[in-house]
Design an enzyme around this catalytic site. Structure first.
Site, PDB file in Angstrom:
ATOM      1  N   GLU A 184      42.246  33.155  39.184  1.00  8.64           N
ATOM      2  CA  GLU A 184      42.216  33.862  37.903  1.00  8.64           C
ATOM      3  C   GLU A 184      43.354  34.876  37.803  1.00  8.64           C
ATOM      4  OE1 GLU A 184      38.325  35.543  37.406  1.00  8.64           O
ATOM      5  OE2 GLU A 184      37.392  33.633  36.911  1.00  8.64           O
ATOM      6  N   GLU A 290      35.354  27.217  36.831  1.00 11.03           N
ATOM      7  CA  GLU A 290      34.388  28.280  37.113  1.00 11.03           C
ATOM      8  C   GLU A 290      33.814  28.803  35.802  1.00 11.03           C
ATOM      9  OE1 GLU A 290      34.473  32.828  38.761  1.00 11.03           O
ATOM     10  OE2 GLU A 290      35.651  31.360  39.907  1.00 11.03           O
TER      11      GLU A 290
END
Length: 756
Positions: A184, A290
């Site tokens: 991320e 995710e």
């Protein structure tokens, strides 16, 4: 230690949950959930090597070796440095077979005591996990989990290329393996911007690694993270990665309780679903590697998860053949964890090894885990009744080496049987004259009973009696039972329960084992005793044993049933307004509350301590420590206080202890702030430790409490962060961490605030 994931509230912009959702091409009046029940996920044994191909409508999607679209549906592990217990064959088999997953994502944290701290240990865990995934017929995502800092080019991530080279060399071009290069990317300092410039930094990091993989013959699918915590695959669509194998896909992460699946402004590309739609329309494929059914903070809505929003999201992903992995296979106090965590006075944690049956029962799963399993399997989601909790009470396990009070009953018509302890089980021999195997005519069989055991066990709410039956070879066994209490001395069994040869399974030691279950319908006295409000205590039990062999063994004789759960809310003292210093003299908690992820949430009271009002609570640290010891550690939070330290150098409070038990271990107090400008994270470098073995040497107040002045130096913050005089701290969290301690009793906290 799991301090950051367990105290940190990762804040990403939140949106309110809508009452309905609008998948592509469906009106608001008629929400479409037709893609929630789907076909079983295609396994790698069939799908083989993955590839990205363009479809007739011009979009690109993931396909199998036969060029047919394939959707991967599965789970994330949590950080492997914190939850390595998930790395066992039973767990991976359960996720693959019982849950129906065809993919698992390995979250390899680089920072936070992960790969950067222990590269050899983490690599070994990754290799073990890859082998377990392949053995259990799942694709496996090797995720280089960048989190803090947010720039994949930061020096702490410099080992990425060598790591991927090492794994790809060990598993050259293995069709099961998917490489995810950066989890991320974000603006967490040092971070990247949420725009095309930020994407260029991600791209410049990723392309050399992809080039290395291709030049070494690895054409595996590659997932690349995108800016703003992987919310922006649209930026990649405007400037795709150069990949000679044309096999790179872009990640999109979301939390169903925070990211709006049906935004009113369809042109806002910073919204995740808009970003995904833009990416698909402009020629790149997307993978939701995710996502969570909770909020980005880890919080839950009343009722457990954001089901409506989650349904909307998954309907959209399934309809557009976007693969996904939910977060996470953990048993911590996060709303999106799949397994029951430790909670003081409420629950023991679910083991990350489901056992040899390779199945976690629904009651071992959280609401999130139950939901994940149903959606991965592609079946209807039918939640269990969580007002009741299953229990099993084992009366006899014969681990002490004797017969535990069992003997031949005085009324047995077969007196020649012998009882002994063999291999920690009750061996019953001489059954050749006790061979009536019918379910009705068991009265002439041998009877054994527990008269010499001093049995005194409460079986309230039990509805069945179980026992393991062990034999040298598959056989037929018939057993009837008469449990007894002082009030309910005898009630004839309705029938005996029979095991047939096909019920027995071969064990590792060469024996055969089956589990026999006697219900309350088979044996009325089970219900008679367990439902008696005045006497549910078992005092004796008679077993009628019939077998087609001379000897059998019994083990793990247990009663099971369901207890009703007391869901009455804890009534705390008034919360009041969040203020510092917190002195509690206004008869409120001054805004302090339990952190939502605290495994301790006992009543918060206001009581006198050392002639002053203080906030008090009860805590009992468990003897058997949970996998994630932070779940057993009280965590108090003052939220949205938005205070600054000013010219103060210390954060302090008075701590008082009134122990019932306190002989060993350490209570270690941590202090954390959530300042937005420091990446929503600032942890005091030093802890305040209370050594329980030395408690008698501590200062004692006139009212008999042990007193400590707890002080944290605000100039010493982890990760070289600096809390300036005007830094907005936002939240303040105090944790009383369990370092092998046995403390049970009350804690009091008072006079919380800053000092010069």
């Amino acid at each position: 230690m799991n301090i950051k994931k367990n105290i940190l509230k990762l804040v990403i912009s939140s949106a309110a949950l809508l009452l309905f959702c609008i998948p592509i091409g469906v009106s608001a009046a008629e929400p479409d959930y037709s893609n929630l029940v789907v076909s079983p996920a295609e396994k790698p044994s069939i799908g083989g090597s993955l590839q990205i191909l363009q479809q007739q409508d011009g979009t690109k999607t993931l396909c199998d070796k036969g060029r047919k679209p394939i959707q991967l549906r599965g789970m994330n592990t949590h950080g492997l440095q914190w939850f390595p217990a998930i790395l066992n064959n039973n767990a991976f088999a359960a996720v693959s077979n019982d849950w129906g997953a065809n993919v698992i994502r390995l979250d390899i944290y680089v920072t936070e005591n992960g790969y950067d701290t222990d590269p050899e240990g983490m690599t070994a865990k990754v290799i073990k996990a890859i082998d377990l995934s392949i053995a259990n017929n799942m694709y496996v995502i090797v995720d280089w989990h960048i989190n803090i800092p947010g720039d994949p080019n930061a020096s702490v991530y410099s080992g990425a290329k060598d790591f991927f080279k090492k794994i790809s060399s060990k598993y050259p071009n293995n069709p099961n393996i998917i490489y995810e290069l950066c989890n991320e990317p974000s603006n967490v300092d040092p971070g990247i911007s949420d725009d095309s410039d930020g994407w260029k930094k991600v791209k410049s990091y990723a392309e050399p690694i992809i080039k290395m993989l291709r030049e070494t013959g690895n054409n595996n699918l590659v997932i690349c993270g995108t800016p703003s915590w992987s919310h922006r695959p649209d930026l990649a669509a405007d400037d795709p990665i150069v990949d000679s194998a044309n096999n790179t896909i872009y990640s999109a992460h979301f939390s169903a309780g925070s990211e709006d699946p049906s935004p009113k402004d369809a042109t806002d590309r910073t919204n995740v679903v808009n970003s995904i739609k833009y990416a698909l329309k402009h020629g790149v494929a997307v993978f939701a590697s995710e996502w969570t059914p909770a909020e980005a903070t880890g919080l839950i809505e009343k009722g457990g998860i954001y089901k409506d929003s989650s349904d909307c999201w998954l309907n959209f992903l399934n309809k557009n053949n976007i693969s996904w992995c939910s977060w996470s296979l953990a048993n911590n106090n996060d709303a999106s964890a799949a397994f029951i965590p430790y909670e003081m006075g409420k629950s023991k944690e679910t083991s990350l090894d489901p056992g040899d049956d390779q199945v976690w029962s629904p009651y071992e799963l959280t609401i999130a885990g139950e939901y994940d399993r149903a959606r991965i399997k592609g079946i209807n989601y039918e939640p269990i009744d969580r007002t009741k909790q299953p229990f099993t009470t084992t009366l006899f396990d014969f681990n002490n080496g004797n017969t535990e009070g069992f003997g031949v009953n005085r009324d047995s018509q077969v007196k020649t049987v012998g009882l002994s302890n063999e291999n920690s089980a009750l061996k019953i021999s001489g059954l050749n004259k006790s061979s009536n195997l019918s379910i009705d005519n068991f009265w002439g069989n041998a009877r054994i009973s527990t008269e010499a055991s001093n049995l005194h066990e409460d079986i309230k709410d039990a509805d069945s009696l179980t026992m393991d039956v062990i034999t040298a070879s598959p056989t037929t066994v018939s057993i009837a039972a008469v449990p007894q209490s002082n009030t309910h001395s005898w009630a004839d069994p309705k029938k005996a329960v029979q095991l047939l040869p096909q019920d027995f399974k071969l064990q590792k030691d060469g024996s055969y084992k089956a589990t026999l279950t006697i219900s309350s319908e088979d044996c009325p006295n089970i219900k008679n005793i367990s439902s008696d409000p005045n006497d549910s205590v078992l005092t004796d039990m008679v077993l009628f044993i019939g077998a087609s062999t001379d000897s059998i063994s019994l083990d793990n004789i247990s009663f099971s049933g369901f207890h009703s759960i007391d869901n009455k809310p804890v009534v705390n003292a008034p919360v009041g307004k969040g203020i510092l210093p917190s002195t509690f003299e206004d008869s409120t908690r001054n805004g302090w509350d339990w952190d939502p992820s605290s495994g301790v949430s006992s009543q918060l009271n206001l009581e006198e301590a050392n002639n002053s009002k203080a906030m008090s609570f009860y805590v009992q640290y468990p003897e058997k420590k949970p996998t994630d010891e932070w779940t057993a550690s009280p965590r108090l939070t003052l939220s949205e206080i938005n205070a600054t330290r000013g010219d103060n150098n210390y954060f302090t409070f008075d701590l008082y202890l009134k122990p019932d038990v306190a002989t060993k271990g350490t209570i270690s107090f941590y202090l954390a702030f959530i300042p937005p400008e420091l990446g929503y994270w600032a942890l005091a470098s030093e802890q305040f430790n209370v050594e329980l073995a030395n408690l008698s040497q501590a200062e004692k107040t006139p009212d008999g409490l042990y007193h400590f002045k707890v002080k944290f130096d605000l100039n010493k913050i982890d990760d070289e962060k600096v809390i300036a005089p005007d830094t907005i701290l936002r939240d303040i969290t105090i944790v009383a961490y369990d370092k092998g301690c046995d403390f049970a009793g009350k804690m009091y906290i008072d006079n919380i605030g800053f000092e010069k």
